[in-house]
Write an enzyme that holds these catalytic residues in place. Sequence first.
Site, mmCIF file in Angstrom:
data_model
loop_
_atom_site.group_PDB
_atom_site.id
_atom_site.type_symbol
_atom_site.label_atom_id
_atom_site.label_comp_id
_atom_site.label_asym_id
_atom_site.label_seq_id
_atom_site.Cartn_x
_atom_site.Cartn_y
_atom_site.Cartn_z
ATOM 1 N N GLU A 38 17.672 -11.964 41.351
ATOM 2 C CA GLU A 38 18.715 -10.938 41.485
ATOM 3 C C GLU A 38 18.090 -9.547 41.410
ATOM 4 O OE1 GLU A 38 21.074 -12.292 38.212
ATOM 5 O OE2 GLU A 38 21.373 -14.224 39.191
ATOM 6 N N SER A 68 23.571 -16.152 41.355
ATOM 7 C CA SER A 68 23.762 -17.573 41.081
ATOM 8 C C SER A 68 22.420 -18.149 40.641
ATOM 9 C CB SER A 68 24.265 -18.298 42.326
ATOM 10 O OG SER A 68 24.110 -19.700 42.146
ATOM 11 N N GLU A 69 22.273 -18.309 39.345
ATOM 12 C CA GLU A 69 21.023 -18.866 38.825
ATOM 13 C C GLU A 69 20.831 -20.287 39.356
ATOM 14 O OE1 GLU A 69 23.166 -17.055 37.121
ATOM 15 O OE2 GLU A 69 21.887 -15.307 36.771
ATOM 16 N N PHE A 92 17.632 -12.016 33.025
ATOM 17 C CA PHE A 92 17.316 -12.187 31.603
ATOM 18 C C PHE A 92 17.239 -13.685 31.382
ATOM 19 C CE2 PHE A 92 18.877 -7.925 31.610
ATOM 20 C CZ PHE A 92 18.212 -7.287 30.567
ATOM 21 N N ASP A 94 18.262 -15.367 29.124
ATOM 22 C CA ASP A 94 19.537 -15.876 28.611
ATOM 23 C C ASP A 94 20.370 -16.535 29.728
ATOM 24 O OD1 ASP A 94 19.883 -13.866 25.844
ATOM 25 O OD2 ASP A 94 18.484 -13.325 27.435
ATOM 26 N N HIS A 138 21.185 -10.990 25.573
ATOM 27 C CA HIS A 138 19.976 -10.380 26.136
ATOM 28 C C HIS A 138 18.852 -10.424 25.107
ATOM 29 C CE1 HIS A 138 23.188 -8.837 28.679
ATOM 30 N NE2 HIS A 138 22.291 -8.547 29.603
#
Lengths: 337, 374
Positions: A38, A68-69, A92, A94, A138
Amino acid sequence: MSATTVAPVAVKKNYLTALNEALAEEMARNPLMLCQGEDIGKLGGAFGVTEGLQATYGDHRVVDMPISEAAIIGSAVGMALNGMTVMAEMQFIDFISCGFDQIVNMMATYHYRTAGEVHIPVVVRGPAGAYGGGALYHSQMNEAWFCNSPGLKVVCPSTPYDAKGMLKAALRDGNPVIFYEIKELYRKREIEEELPTEDYIVPLGKAAIRREGKDITLVSYGQNVYHCLDAAAELENVGVSAEVIDLRSLVPLDEETVFNSIAKTSRVIVVNEAPMTCGFAGELVARISTKAFHLLDAPPSRVTRMDTPVPWVKPLELHVLPTVDKIVAEAMRIVKF
Amino acid sequence: MSAKSGSATAERAEQAIKPSQNLSKEDCLELFKQLYLARYFDVRLIKEKKRGRLRGTLYSSHNQEAILVGSLFGLAATDWISPIHRDMPAFFMKDFRFGVDNPNRLGMSIEEVCCQVWGKEGSPGRARDNWSHIGSKSKKIIHSTSMLAGTIPVAAGVVYADRMQGGNAVCLTYNGEGSTAQGIFHEAINYAAVHKLPVITIVENNQWAYGTPVEMECPTPDVADRAKGYGILGLIADGQDVFDVYDKVMQAVEHSRAGNGPSIVECKTFRAYGHGDHDDDRAMKYRPAKEIEEGRKRDPIAVCRKRLIELGYLTGADKTSYMAEGKNAGESSNDDFPPEIIEFMNKGIEFAMNSPMPAAEEAEQWVFWDGDKP
Ligand SMILES: Cc1ncc(C[n+]2csc(CCOP(=O)(O)OP(=O)(O)O)c2C)c(N)n1
Ligand SMILES: [Mg+2]
């Protein structure tokens, strides 16, 4: 080179630049490598790790992905299946949870379930770690999830030299690697260092001894290595000599370096900023207990985050995380045991 | 069969000349034969299990064969597919018309597929995971997992890489309508649409997702309508009609090859049995008997036969030979199938039953790749 050329002034580089160089050099070396994530193209990434790459390699090889991971990781797996090497950035670390299924069920198992037919050269990397006031989403170090998924390598460099050498090694490894970068170290001046001008890698699965000592071993990785080094300096003032080991790689794990150190010190504390229960420190302590029990003069111990999320404001954040004070206190307890 | 069609998306996409109109008599007869082959594979496995010669759950593609046969038929050898649990015959039927005995054929052999079903060493994945969880890089079949819709992003990556390497391959992914409720179904199609990737998402809408009816999974009657939201092609095919499936899939393939990106091809069909054979008895309770009866009426073999008779390709005794349609596994016998198809399956099954299981120590192998060592 002509004799009149002035030798270049040695430049110290930060952790972030080291990562950027690793990506640029691997992209140049491997025309079938691609980076996606991203905001990594036009913007150069939220932190700038991919700065300049799209301008050099084009938007087909440095790709701005929809948020979209799961698609970032899943499509990387497909590309790897079809001959490519992919760096997949998590903005990140996370957010890696949103791509979890594609990592643990699709990617990690691929080599196994195809009985070796397919291997997946994908590096999923991203900024991780607390101590910066990043709050719950984060700040995470969620490496234990992936250490518990056979088929993934899990690594975490703590110096610019390692950041570059390990990222290059990861991209050439041929297995999926989850690469934890410590965002608090990205631009930390104190750790800047000169990097070799020639190509080099730091092999995955080799720990580094950051400080030699004889009374107690402090094992850690990521930014906790620096907390351990600071603790070791304080311990020295009270006559305790601490050895500090930077694991660098959790899977595969360099047990030998750890056990050799314990053979010398007979006391050990494992420090990590992930929560305690089922964290990596617990795994290492278990291995030490079963395989190196005979070397120990005190129970192997750990200093970890409390079993809480990472809260936002400083007093709360530091309350739950490992700190130099907590490490020193625990070291004194173990030394006196 | 309640083939709901006629949505705006479907109508807009209707073509003047259908690709199936260009199929030769030979091709049409081949399609007919392939329907029998897929049906017999299913019937035979159910019989083998009933006879106690096979263990493991079977996910039947009975009554949905036209979707597999019609979609695979027009693919090029360079194209990829991604079948899942309901698509077992696709593994050996890919590239099938180029000849069963052609060693260069880009499908698996029936021996390999039977070894997989029986959990034997000769399985392409050496029996490490069960049923449809196999694949082949060299044969361009994506290895599935259990996670529904989970291979759609992988398919997108495969064709992205293909395009980067100068190829023009498409990838067909197969999915049940239930899997369209997954986030990854959306995430992957959205990504493929942004990058105009040649991924064709086939939705086998068989009205049931395990024990849940379609209206509890999908909020609109036609999954294909979702294509509008992505600005991609959405088509609806009559999943009982192999020619209609062929037409719609070829339209989607041409669309992709021309650089226009992905599509959703929804094939309306009907699940013949329970979700898996473990569920057959319970399915009789949660599904109204009338619904099953209705569904059986449009057997894809019967629909194809009717068309071939209209075309004059089946004449005389051929019109009524091998009446496999409308029968479930228990009702059908070897007399209902052409002998070469029975022979084909016999070969695969005998091979699998005579093969060993992999050695126990293999369970530890291949967690990590260790370079190109043998
Ligand atoms: C992500 C995920 N959740 C649940 C399941 C369990 N499961 C397997 S098949 C199935 C039903 C699938 O229905 P559908 O997608 O319509 O395919 P069909 O079986 O009808 O062909 C379910 C719930 C699964 N495999 N994957
Ligand atoms: Mg269904």
